[in-house]
Scaffold this motif. Structure first.
Motif, PDB file in Angstrom:
ATOM      1  N   ILE A  74       0.825  -1.207   0.000  1.00 43.91           N
ATOM      2  CA  ILE A  74       0.000   0.000   0.000  1.00 43.91           C
ATOM      3  C   ILE A  74       0.855   1.249   0.000  1.00 43.91           C
ATOM      4  N   TRP A  75       0.464   2.167  -0.852  1.00 45.90           N
ATOM      5  CA  TRP A  75       1.064   3.505  -0.876  1.00 45.90           C
ATOM      6  C   TRP A  75       0.067   4.431  -0.181  1.00 45.90           C
ATOM      7  N   GLU A  76       0.479   4.988   0.949  1.00 46.54           N
ATOM      8  CA  GLU A  76      -0.421   5.816   1.730  1.00 46.54           C
ATOM      9  C   GLU A  76      -0.423   7.255   1.233  1.00 46.54           C
ATOM     10  N   ARG A 126       4.147   7.270   2.563  1.00 48.59           N
ATOM     11  CA  ARG A 126       4.760   6.036   3.042  1.00 48.59           C
ATOM     12  C   ARG A 126       4.242   4.849   2.217  1.00 48.59           C
ATOM     13  N   GLN A 127       5.128   3.894   1.956  1.00 45.47           N
ATOM     14  CA  GLN A 127       4.729   2.680   1.255  1.00 45.47           C
ATOM     15  C   GLN A 127       5.225   1.469   2.028  1.00 45.47           C
ATOM     16  N   GLY A 128       4.375   0.461   2.136  1.00 46.98           N
ATOM     17  CA  GLY A 128       4.797  -0.718   2.861  1.00 46.98           C
ATOM     18  C   GLY A 128       3.882  -1.893   2.607  1.00 46.98           C
ATOM     19  N   TRP A 129       4.258  -3.047   3.170  1.00 49.05           N
ATOM     20  CA  TRP A 129       3.469  -4.271   3.086  1.00 49.05           C
ATOM     21  C   TRP A 129       2.699  -4.423   4.400  1.00 49.05           C
ATOM     22  N   TYR A 130       1.418  -4.663   4.273  1.00 50.54           N
ATOM     23  CA  TYR A 130       0.555  -4.748   5.453  1.00 50.54           C
ATOM     24  C   TYR A 130      -0.158  -6.098   5.479  1.00 50.54           C
TER      25      TYR A 130
END
Length: 120
Positions: free
Chosen positions: A99-101, A105-109
């Motif tokens: 997800i790109w917020e 911020r971008q990360g794996w959730y």
């Protein structure tokens, strides 16, 4: 806070069907790859199926021809249709999303998981 949330697990007899859903909520700009993983008791977490935001899919060999992953980008949601279920499909199923917020911020959730039990 960004969070994928799974639903749809439960108890089903061998040969039966079930559909899982995973909806990502929060301040989301975009979602890239989303997928399903599972962990059986005493085993590691394994890939089940993934789908990109373009619709490309990939499946574990053990579920090919039985499971179908799909995606609704407008709803930030993926689905897993599971047919011809076997006892060995019993596991906790987890949703995962890249997800790109809105914050940049971008990360794996990961979701919290949903139990699927295949038993007579």
């Amino acid at each position: 806070q960004v969070q994928p949330v799974e639903s749809g697990g439960g108890l089903v007899q061998p040969g039966g069907s079930l559909r899982l859903s995973c909806a990502a909520s929060g301040s989301i700009r975009s979602i890239y790859t989303m997928g399903w993983y599972r962990r059986a008791t005493g085993k590691q977490r394994d890939l089940v199926a993934v789908v990109t935001n373009g619709g490309s899919t990939n499946y574990a060999d053990s579920v090919k021809g039985r499971f179908t992953i799909s995606r609704d980008n407008a709803k930030n949601t993926i689905y897993l249709r599971m047919n011809s279920l076997k006892p060995e499909d019993t596991a906790v199923y987890y949703c995962n999303a890249n997800i790109w917020e809105q914050s940049g911020r971008q990360g794996w959730y990961w979701g919290q998981g949903t139990q699927v039990t295949v038993s007579s």
